[in-house]
Scaffold this motif. Sequence first.
Motif, PDB file in Angstrom:
ATOM      1  N   TYR A   1       0.823  -1.205   0.000  1.00 28.74           N
ATOM      2  CA  TYR A   1       0.000   0.000   0.000  1.00 28.74           C
ATOM      3  C   TYR A   1       0.858   1.256   0.000  1.00 28.74           C
ATOM      4  CZ  TYR A   1      -3.051   3.763   1.464  1.00 28.74           C
ATOM      5  OH  TYR A   1      -3.721   4.959   1.528  1.00 28.74           O
ATOM      6  N   GLU A   2       0.498   2.185  -0.883  1.00 29.70           N
ATOM      7  CA  GLU A   2       1.117   3.507  -0.925  1.00 29.70           C
ATOM      8  C   GLU A   2       0.012   4.547  -0.902  1.00 29.70           C
ATOM      9  OE1 GLU A   2       3.716   4.075  -4.225  1.00 29.70           O
ATOM     10  OE2 GLU A   2       4.448   2.021  -4.152  1.00 29.70           O
ATOM     11  N   GLU A   3       0.089   5.473  -0.005  1.00 33.24           N
ATOM     12  CA  GLU A   3      -0.912   6.533   0.062  1.00 33.24           C
ATOM     13  C   GLU A   3      -0.739   7.478  -1.117  1.00 33.24           C
ATOM     14  OE1 GLU A   3      -2.637   9.852   3.232  1.00 33.24           O
ATOM     15  OE2 GLU A   3      -0.874   8.652   3.720  1.00 33.24           O
ATOM     16  N   SER A   4      -1.848   7.825  -1.753  1.00 34.05           N
ATOM     17  CA  SER A   4      -1.821   8.739  -2.884  1.00 34.05           C
ATOM     18  C   SER A   4      -2.434  10.078  -2.499  1.00 34.05           C
ATOM     19  CB  SER A   4      -2.596   8.151  -4.069  1.00 34.05           C
ATOM     20  OG  SER A   4      -1.956   7.011  -4.565  1.00 34.05           O
ATOM     21  N   GLU A   5      -2.061  11.090  -3.235  1.00 34.15           N
ATOM     22  CA  GLU A   5      -2.623  12.414  -3.047  1.00 34.15           C
ATOM     23  C   GLU A   5      -3.388  12.823  -4.296  1.00 34.15           C
ATOM     24  OE1 GLU A   5       0.187  15.343  -1.781  1.00 34.15           O
ATOM     25  OE2 GLU A   5       1.453  13.846  -0.793  1.00 34.15           O
ATOM     26  N   PRO A   6      -4.469  13.591  -4.139  1.00 35.50           N
ATOM     27  CA  PRO A   6      -5.194  14.073  -5.319  1.00 35.50           C
ATOM     28  C   PRO A   6      -4.261  14.766  -6.300  1.00 35.50           C
ATOM     29  CG  PRO A   6      -6.431  14.561  -3.322  1.00 35.50           C
ATOM     30  CD  PRO A   6      -5.084  14.046  -2.872  1.00 35.50           C
ATOM     31  N   GLY A   7      -4.390  14.395  -7.558  1.00 36.60           N
ATOM     32  CA  GLY A   7      -3.566  14.982  -8.599  1.00 36.60           C
ATOM     33  C   GLY A   7      -2.320  14.196  -8.925  1.00 36.60           C
TER      34      GLY A   7
ATOM     35  N   GLU B   1     -14.898  -1.150 -22.831  1.00 30.17           N
ATOM     36  CA  GLU B   1     -16.039  -0.999 -21.937  1.00 30.17           C
ATOM     37  C   GLU B   1     -15.676   0.022 -20.866  1.00 30.17           C
ATOM     38  OE1 GLU B   1     -17.038  -4.683 -20.125  1.00 30.17           O
ATOM     39  OE2 GLU B   1     -15.116  -4.949 -19.124  1.00 30.17           O
ATOM     40  N   PHE B   2     -16.675   0.774 -20.439  1.00 29.38           N
ATOM     41  CA  PHE B   2     -16.428   1.860 -19.483  1.00 29.38           C
ATOM     42  C   PHE B   2     -16.874   1.439 -18.094  1.00 29.38           C
ATOM     43  CE2 PHE B   2     -17.196   5.980 -17.419  1.00 29.38           C
ATOM     44  CZ  PHE B   2     -15.998   6.613 -17.702  1.00 29.38           C
ATOM     45  N   VAL B   3     -15.921   1.358 -17.172  1.00 26.36           N
ATOM     46  CA  VAL B   3     -16.176   1.090 -15.756  1.00 26.36           C
ATOM     47  C   VAL B   3     -15.644   2.305 -15.011  1.00 26.36           C
ATOM     48  CG1 VAL B   3     -15.830  -0.485 -13.822  1.00 26.36           C
ATOM     49  CG2 VAL B   3     -15.922  -1.390 -16.159  1.00 26.36           C
ATOM     50  N   ALA B   4     -16.530   3.214 -14.669  1.00 26.14           N
ATOM     51  CA  ALA B   4     -16.129   4.550 -14.246  1.00 26.14           C
ATOM     52  C   ALA B   4     -15.311   4.555 -12.964  1.00 26.14           C
ATOM     53  CB  ALA B   4     -17.368   5.427 -14.055  1.00 26.14           C
ATOM     54  N   ALA B   5     -14.228   5.322 -12.974  1.00 32.68           N
ATOM     55  CA  ALA B   5     -13.487   5.598 -11.746  1.00 32.68           C
ATOM     56  C   ALA B   5     -14.330   6.472 -10.835  1.00 32.68           C
ATOM     57  CB  ALA B   5     -12.171   6.298 -12.068  1.00 32.68           C
ATOM     58  N   HIS B   6     -14.109   6.350  -9.539  1.00 28.10           N
ATOM     59  CA  HIS B   6     -14.814   7.210  -8.592  1.00 28.10           C
ATOM     60  C   HIS B   6     -14.345   8.653  -8.785  1.00 28.10           C
ATOM     61  CE1 HIS B   6     -16.054   8.997  -4.761  1.00 28.10           C
ATOM     62  NE2 HIS B   6     -16.964   8.034  -4.734  1.00 28.10           N
ATOM     63  N   PRO B   7     -15.230   9.626  -8.627  1.00 27.09           N
ATOM     64  CA  PRO B   7     -14.840  11.031  -8.822  1.00 27.09           C
ATOM     65  C   PRO B   7     -13.672  11.493  -7.960  1.00 27.09           C
ATOM     66  CG  PRO B   7     -17.230  10.840  -8.765  1.00 27.09           C
ATOM     67  CD  PRO B   7     -16.690   9.482  -8.401  1.00 27.09           C
ATOM     68  N   ASP B   8     -13.427  10.817  -6.823  1.00 28.78           N
ATOM     69  CA  ASP B   8     -12.266  11.180  -6.003  1.00 28.78           C
ATOM     70  C   ASP B   8     -10.955  10.971  -6.748  1.00 28.78           C
ATOM     71  OD1 ASP B   8     -13.937  11.657  -3.870  1.00 28.78           O
ATOM     72  OD2 ASP B   8     -13.398   9.853  -2.748  1.00 28.78           O
ATOM     73  N   ASN B   9     -10.970  10.069  -7.728  1.00 26.30           N
ATOM     74  CA  ASN B   9      -9.724   9.508  -8.224  1.00 26.30           C
ATOM     75  C   ASN B   9      -9.227  10.098  -9.537  1.00 26.30           C
ATOM     76  OD1 ASN B   9     -10.035   7.870  -5.992  1.00 26.30           O
ATOM     77  ND2 ASN B   9     -11.013   6.231  -7.146  1.00 26.30           N
ATOM     78  N   TYR B  10      -9.862  11.154  -9.999  1.00 28.48           N
ATOM     79  CA  TYR B  10      -9.398  11.836 -11.202  1.00 28.48           C
ATOM     80  C   TYR B  10      -9.869  13.285 -11.150  1.00 28.48           C
ATOM     81  CZ  TYR B  10     -14.184  11.303 -12.991  1.00 28.48           C
ATOM     82  OH  TYR B  10     -15.551  11.365 -13.151  1.00 28.48           O
TER      83      TYR B  10
ATOM     84  N   ALA C   1     -12.466   2.358  -9.160  1.00 24.32           N
ATOM     85  CA  ALA C   1     -13.872   2.689  -8.898  1.00 24.32           C
ATOM     86  C   ALA C   1     -14.163   2.879  -7.415  1.00 24.32           C
ATOM     87  CB  ALA C   1     -14.780   1.597  -9.464  1.00 24.32           C
ATOM     88  N   THR C   2     -13.153   2.712  -6.560  1.00 26.33           N
ATOM     89  CA  THR C   2     -13.322   2.806  -5.110  1.00 26.33           C
ATOM     90  C   THR C   2     -13.061   4.226  -4.627  1.00 26.33           C
ATOM     91  OG1 THR C   2     -12.633   0.502  -4.852  1.00 26.33           O
ATOM     92  CG2 THR C   2     -12.550   1.889  -2.890  1.00 26.33           C
ATOM     93  N   ALA C   3     -13.921   4.737  -3.783  1.00 25.70           N
ATOM     94  CA  ALA C   3     -13.785   6.103  -3.279  1.00 25.70           C
ATOM     95  C   ALA C   3     -12.498   6.277  -2.480  1.00 25.70           C
ATOM     96  CB  ALA C   3     -14.987   6.460  -2.410  1.00 25.70           C
ATOM     97  N   GLY C   4     -11.859   7.411  -2.681  1.00 28.33           N
ATOM     98  CA  GLY C   4     -10.767   7.817  -1.814  1.00 28.33           C
ATOM     99  C   GLY C   4      -9.418   7.196  -2.077  1.00 28.33           C
ATOM    100  N   VAL C   5      -9.215   6.509  -3.220  1.00 29.79           N
ATOM    101  CA  VAL C   5      -7.886   5.947  -3.465  1.00 29.79           C
ATOM    102  C   VAL C   5      -6.984   6.962  -4.165  1.00 29.79           C
ATOM    103  CG1 VAL C   5      -8.829   3.621  -3.585  1.00 29.79           C
ATOM    104  CG2 VAL C   5      -8.434   4.863  -5.697  1.00 29.79           C
ATOM    105  N   TYR C   6      -7.574   7.994  -4.769  1.00 34.23           N
ATOM    106  CA  TYR C   6      -6.829   9.074  -5.422  1.00 34.23           C
ATOM    107  C   TYR C   6      -5.838   8.541  -6.462  1.00 34.23           C
ATOM    108  CZ  TYR C   6      -8.792  11.478  -1.416  1.00 34.23           C
ATOM    109  OH  TYR C   6      -9.669  11.969  -0.469  1.00 34.23           O
ATOM    110  N   ALA C   7      -6.251   7.522  -7.177  1.00 39.14           N
ATOM    111  CA  ALA C   7      -5.410   6.938  -8.212  1.00 39.14           C
ATOM    112  C   ALA C   7      -6.299   6.402  -9.328  1.00 39.14           C
ATOM    113  CB  ALA C   7      -4.544   5.812  -7.648  1.00 39.14           C
ATOM    114  N   SER C   8      -5.842   6.541 -10.565  1.00 35.99           N
ATOM    115  CA  SER C   8      -6.577   6.012 -11.706  1.00 35.99           C
ATOM    116  C   SER C   8      -5.715   6.136 -12.944  1.00 35.99           C
ATOM    117  CB  SER C   8      -7.883   6.787 -11.922  1.00 35.99           C
ATOM    118  OG  SER C   8      -7.599   8.148 -12.253  1.00 35.99           O
ATOM    119  N   ALA C   9      -5.973   5.281 -13.899  1.00 40.35           N
ATOM    120  CA  ALA C   9      -5.438   5.443 -15.243  1.00 40.35           C
ATOM    121  C   ALA C   9      -6.630   5.516 -16.187  1.00 40.35           C
ATOM    122  CB  ALA C   9      -4.523   4.285 -15.613  1.00 40.35           C
ATOM    123  N   HIS C  10      -6.420   6.037 -17.366  1.00 47.10           N
ATOM    124  CA  HIS C  10      -7.528   6.151 -18.312  1.00 47.10           C
ATOM    125  C   HIS C  10      -7.973   4.781 -18.812  1.00 47.10           C
ATOM    126  CE1 HIS C  10      -5.709  10.172 -18.333  1.00 47.10           C
ATOM    127  NE2 HIS C  10      -6.926  10.604 -18.615  1.00 47.10           N
ATOM    128  N   TYR C  11      -6.997   3.917 -19.142  1.00 52.24           N
ATOM    129  CA  TYR C  11      -7.312   2.620 -19.719  1.00 52.24           C
ATOM    130  C   TYR C  11      -6.539   1.514 -19.007  1.00 52.24           C
ATOM    131  CZ  TYR C  11      -9.470   5.036 -23.716  1.00 52.24           C
ATOM    132  OH  TYR C  11     -10.280   5.808 -24.511  1.00 52.24           O
TER     133      TYR C  11
END
Length: 546
Positions: free
Chosen positions: A87-93, A222-231, A262-272
């Motif tokens: 586990y690594e803590e991420s920050e928004p952005g 297929e689109f599986v939306a990331a949680h809004p926290d994460n992008y 797709a999980t709230a609060g992970v502050y991590a995502s990639a487009h694809y």
Amino acid sequence: MSFSGFTEGSQSHMDRRRFLKLSGAGVAGVFLLTAVGAGDVLAQAPSALEREFEKAAKEHEVPVEILLATGYVNTRWEMPPPEASEYEESEPGLGSPDGRGVYGIMALTENPRSDFLGEAARLTRASREVLKTERAANIAGGAAVLGRIVGEDKPAGLNGWYGALAEYGGGAVYADQVFETLGTGASSTTSEGERVTLKPQTDVRTPERRFALAAGEYPGSEFVAAHPDNYGVSSRESTYNMDKVIVHVAQGSYSGTLSHFATAGVYASAHYTVRSADGKVGQSVREKDVGYHAGNLAYNRASIGIEHEGFVSDPNRWFTDAMYRSSARLTAYLCKKYDIPIDRAHVIGHNEVPDPDDPGRYGGIDNHTDPGGGWNWTKYMTYVREAAGTATTTAHPVTPAPTTKPVASPTYSTVVGNGTAGRFFASGDWKLGNFNSQRYGADFRYATPKAVSDLATFKISVPATGQYDVFAWWPAHSSYNPAAPIQISTTTGVRTLKLNQRISGGRWVYLGAFTLGKGDGGYIRMSRWTASAGPIFADAVRIARR
């Protein structure tokens, strides 16, 4: 220093950077069911790993097939060290997509949002450290958690474990991948050189398969939306210079990666994210928005991130030609669409992103090394250039590729709504309504789920046999049906998909390309026959030929 793997009850330990830099070195394990003929199970002497799975299955009353399919999806039956996806803590952005805190063959979670590792420790009385490092304990811990999720009344067959797997893996997309593995079977030669085979389970079905049928921007995804926290919501084409594609390795499964984003609060995502076995592509973040994947805000704003299923340490097992080719087609599409030069200065690895706190040092915010030394950049860039139609390293000056299906100005397009005279048919149990403003036209039809053959039929007219894009329109609400069956008549039979009518309302949702037969006898139908709760809507359908 060589790394020869683990033995039962004893685990080697190395730091994360060393593990991530390995190229094809073993990280543990042996396995299991080697079938000789129909009905034969365990035809040869059980291996240590086989006995561990069997023991865990018996002790916690979880079918061994469920455990095996889960382990295969997670790690291909290997036992990565804790540092692999610590586990690594991420920050928004910023973002740290591969540091989500999952451990061992059973991908036991330990992060601020999920602590199945701690639950496994309570249920089995093994310490967290033992569960992270000892194979048998890890398998038993995963079995204990799955057994607890289901409760005392265990399902009679494998199909009853779908919901537990969805909870265990963070969503239906994970359960889908496990059930797909059960249905197709799996085999792999482990890092210890043992051939492992899980026989196909012919009686399994995926009740929520294709639970979200919204199409991604990249054709076929297929689109599986990331949680809004994460992008970050953005309009980057007019705000930032989008000039890079960044290649990542997920340090985990395709479905686990999509579920994580797709999980709230992970502050991590990639487009694809690209799947290893067949190159399937999932999208989590719209291209115009800023994904949190590179560990560097400036790079995130200027790039599109592509995750790849697998582990950096095991390229021969995970980096398949199907994945290389699929990812290369995606990168070519992005480079052509955004006028990104197709060269190694603009198509880069995560390891080439500078640390924002020390721009002179490379490796991201935590010395990331993905995609690693096992990633074949020569092959990949050759495939990208082939897909883009150029053998040069310059940008390809063409009209941007379409963002959605179909392309503009189709050669044929027709819409059939629930009010189209002579084209829509339904029983009186399909009620007329207009209470949701996301409807197509003046109204829609809706019905309650029921195990009966009661179909709402859209009759379609096809001018010539060929491949057509098929779309559906429905109003959406959180109380509507998440698995509404839709049937499409094709030249090879009826195709049944599931629509998640809780999302993607008020627009045309792309269902796929299908070969439709010439004439007036084709149809698209909504069915009431589903086990999922919530009303089912029949509003409008559209077909278009490119």
